[in-house]
Design an enzyme around this catalytic site. Structure first.
Site, mmCIF file in Angstrom:
data_model
loop_
_atom_site.group_PDB
_atom_site.id
_atom_site.type_symbol
_atom_site.label_atom_id
_atom_site.label_comp_id
_atom_site.label_asym_id
_atom_site.label_seq_id
_atom_site.Cartn_x
_atom_site.Cartn_y
_atom_site.Cartn_z
ATOM 1 N N SER A 172 0.843 -1.194 0.000
ATOM 2 C CA SER A 172 0.000 0.000 0.000
ATOM 3 C C SER A 172 0.892 1.263 0.000
ATOM 4 O O SER A 172 1.785 1.361 -0.848
ATOM 5 C CB SER A 172 -0.936 -0.047 1.209
ATOM 6 O OG SER A 172 -2.012 0.829 1.049
ATOM 7 N N ARG A 242 -11.753 6.931 9.454
ATOM 8 C CA ARG A 242 -11.249 5.565 9.532
ATOM 9 C C ARG A 242 -12.285 4.561 9.031
ATOM 10 O O ARG A 242 -11.950 3.594 8.349
ATOM 11 C CB ARG A 242 -10.873 5.247 10.973
ATOM 12 C CG ARG A 242 -10.467 3.803 11.222
ATOM 13 C CD ARG A 242 -9.230 3.417 10.442
ATOM 14 N NE ARG A 242 -8.666 2.163 10.903
ATOM 15 C CZ ARG A 242 -7.588 1.595 10.391
ATOM 16 N NH1 ARG A 242 -6.952 2.178 9.381
ATOM 17 N NH2 ARG A 242 -7.129 0.478 10.854
ATOM 18 N N ASP A 338 -8.661 -6.640 -4.540
ATOM 19 C CA ASP A 338 -8.235 -5.323 -4.048
ATOM 20 C C ASP A 338 -8.786 -4.261 -4.995
ATOM 21 O O ASP A 338 -8.344 -4.159 -6.140
ATOM 22 C CB ASP A 338 -6.703 -5.275 -4.007
ATOM 23 C CG ASP A 338 -6.151 -3.967 -3.428
ATOM 24 O OD1 ASP A 338 -6.934 -3.020 -3.238
ATOM 25 O OD2 ASP A 338 -4.937 -3.919 -3.172
ATOM 26 N N HIS A 371 -7.939 -5.405 -0.245
ATOM 27 C CA HIS A 371 -6.641 -4.753 -0.056
ATOM 28 C C HIS A 371 -5.937 -5.265 1.199
ATOM 29 O O HIS A 371 -4.716 -5.424 1.228
ATOM 30 C CB HIS A 371 -6.861 -3.243 0.037
ATOM 31 C CG HIS A 371 -5.607 -2.441 0.154
ATOM 32 N ND1 HIS A 371 -4.651 -2.418 -0.841
ATOM 33 C CD2 HIS A 371 -5.142 -1.642 1.142
ATOM 34 C CE1 HIS A 371 -3.653 -1.626 -0.458
ATOM 35 N NE2 HIS A 371 -3.923 -1.155 0.737
ATOM 36 N N ASP A 372 -6.709 -5.506 2.245
ATOM 37 C CA ASP A 372 -6.169 -5.993 3.519
ATOM 38 C C ASP A 372 -5.382 -7.291 3.387
ATOM 39 O O ASP A 372 -4.642 -7.647 4.311
ATOM 40 C CB ASP A 372 -7.322 -6.232 4.502
ATOM 41 C CG ASP A 372 -7.303 -5.232 5.654
ATOM 42 O OD1 ASP A 372 -6.498 -4.288 5.583
ATOM 43 O OD2 ASP A 372 -8.084 -5.409 6.594
#
Lengths: 404, 404
Positions: A172, A242, A338, A371-372
């Site tokens: 990232s 967040r 992602d 993405h995680d």
């Protein structure tokens, strides 16, 4: 890996390189301080001085200083890559990749991870004291960029007496830094492992970041960034930011698998604005826990740095030009689900590297984790990272610290 | 279509059906009022009375009352489907579909569009006066659902003396209502045009809605929903919620095409938190213009209604069971780049309709415009909608008001 008693970042110590501990777990971060004679030359034109970089190291530097690996953290990460976090008490954020028996094993590599400039875990950032005023920097802190982060890291690497890094590794925003390392210092990076990233931030990603910034700025406690001297913090706005970001870190499929439309501790809806659905409760938790460990202004600065990132833009729009003549070996990794940094972005990077005749391998990992995935124990990814580092180590003739 | 002078919703008039105007442009909305003898039976168990529904009509009802079409609006839409908006002064929100020479031509159909219950453009909602207290309802307003919205519309249709609707048409939340119409009143809907919608809200969509609600609730001016009696409005929180939602209405490709990384009125970055990128400026505008026409509590209630929507959930988990035995003709439309209501959701609906032996046609329109495509002039979509209504009209033996 044994845990540490959670400590606040006020426990940061300044330690000369020769004094530093080589234990895997550090009781607190090391800090490299740079005085007025060593300013950080920022892209915005400001010379930042003095400044400091907080960092962790794992393992030992070998005799010919050829086994150093720099791990670059993502937007909300920090230097605590493989030790218990001093604020949250949680395990290191990348213990799937860094640790004993893992691809980045401290018995083999000297692993460095530093908090980025602009961050809030010990490196100088908007929450630091502005020496000129004696007050918290706040929005008077200069805008920083990904190249600025890398420039500061290069000064840290100099400070540690290391010329060439065996590898730079990041996912990232960390992947952006890894790429920038090769662009800025092609001769100082032997291998580059760039994961779930891109060479520029897309319009949609800028939009999500702007949303997060507006959420922070909408909080009256933010007060134009001046909360630092007032003992308040824009918790509510940062929590919303967040939550927005967290949705983008997961995939639709992952959210469906994890939560679906399942209710929280109940079978029937409450017909209210309570967190009826598990996914609501999860998001609220992600928001509220984040604000305990992160500074709101830092969040603004780091998202801004990502938005400005555009390697091709810095090279007359020609991405391949940025990598011309480089010798660095690349491994580029993307994840199918992602949507923040989709495979297409990694493919564009790989094409540019190919056009530059760079040595590059590319792995698109099939997963629904979004993405995680780069932070999770995805065996195919871990195996590929390990194989790439192993192969690069052989090419480098790498020797472990004990000569093994 | 000529524009109207913008008017505030305070210009709402109560007009009996026989008095109503048949002009395309109404100077203000019509209002149907339901007294204590006609409560709206809500899913949460509350009998809401009195209440009112604000609506617009276009065209004339024919002699056998067979040409009535109900258009259902989306989350932030309202009854002003094909006339200049009284608050914003903008054209009707679906003039691509409704208007002279358009698939829903007022010379042929009697078109009705009502503000949903819970809305803020004249229908009873959380911004209305609670007759029991003499104060604004705020969070004391009962939670409403998509079936509640449809139940209120059915009472309006009764009030207008119409038994069977020739068609129910809607996109997004409007599509949910269209589907619910056939589920709740199968004999009262001849044709159903459900666009860019789903039979339930996904975990990711609930997450985005929760994010929006938390943004509103984080604004101190929201004050637990009690702002209504104080002359303030949580503008900042609602603007952030709108920005988040707006990103989901577009596609990555559409954002890239519209804005890319282009700067706003400049070539070089300002190295600040100004809206350097065009996409930032666009989002800020979307947020700030929205709060001038929408009530924050209404936004909470309507997003909640969408979250609770789950047709299969109301039928023991079997979607096809909801449509068993129906005679309604369906046309289901999805857009390839819609990631809020992806084609897979429409396909699941079509499979269920097939399993119920319903008559259904399905069109997946290739476009990069994202969810917003249903509101835009996408010729293939407009053509398909027109052909479906034409064909259904023939099957119905539909006669225009003038017998043509």
């Amino acid at each position: 890996m044994t845990g540490l008693t959670p400590k606040s970042t006020s426990a940061l110590r300044t330690v000369a390189p020769e004094e530093r501990s080589h234990e895997v777990d550090h009781p607190s971060s090391l800090v490299a301080q740079f005085g007025a004679d060593k300013p950080l030359k920022l892209d915005c034109g400001v010379d930042l001085a003095p400044f400091q970089i907080a960092y962790q190291t794992y393992g030992e530097l070998n005799a010919d200083k050829s086994n150093a690996v720099l791990v670059c953290h993502a937007l909300t990460g920090d230097q605590h890559v493989a030790n218990r976090h001093p604020v949250t008490g949680k395990p290191g954020w990348w213990e799937t990749l860094v640790g004993q028996g893992r691809p980045l094993d401290p018995s083999r590599y000297f692993i460095i991870c530093s908090n980025v400039i602009g961050g809030c875990m010990g490196s100088t950032g908007p929450a630091s004291m502005n020496p000129a005023t004696g007050k918290v920097w706040g929005l008077d802190f200069p805008i920083i960029t990904i190249p600025d982060m890398v420039r500061a890291q290069a000064m840290l690497i100099d400070h540690l007496g290391i010329d060439t890094l065996f590898a730079v590794v990041g996912g990232s925003m960390g992947g952006m830094q890894a790429l920038q390392w090769t662009v800025a210092y092609p001769a100082r990076v032997f291998a580059n492992l760039a994961i779930a990233c891109a060479t520029r931030h897309s319009a949609q990603n800028i939009a999500f970041h702007e949303l997060g910034r507006q959420a922070v700025m909408a909080d009256p406690d933010w007060d134009h960034g001046r909360y630092g001297d007032k003992g308040v913090h824009p918790h509510r706005g940062l929590a919303v930011a967040r939550m927005a970001a967290h949705i983008t870190y997961l995939s639709d499929a992952a959210l469906h698998r994890k939560f679906g439309r399942r209710m929280q501790d109940r079978e029937l809806p409450t017909f209210s604005f309570d967190a009826d659905f598990q996914v609501e409760s999860y998001l609220r938790y992600q928001g509220s826990s984040f604000v305990e460990r992160f500074d709101a202004n830092s969040y603004l600065y780091l998202t801004r740095a990502m938005d400005y990132f555009d390697i091709a833009g810095d090279h007359d729009g020609v991405l391949a030009a940025a990598f011309r003549g480089i010798k660095t070996r690349f491994c580029v990794v993307s994840f199918t689900s992602d949507w923040l940094f989709p495979t297409s972005e990694s493919r564009a990077l790989v094409h540019a590297l190919n056009a530059s005749s760079a040595r590059v391998s590319f792995a698109e990992i099939e997963t629904d984790k979004g993405h995680d995935a780069f932070l999770l124990d995805v065996p195919e990814f871990i195996d590929i990272a390990g194989a790439f580092l192993e192969s690069a180590g052989k090419a480098r003739g790498l020797k472990a610290p004990n000569g093994g």
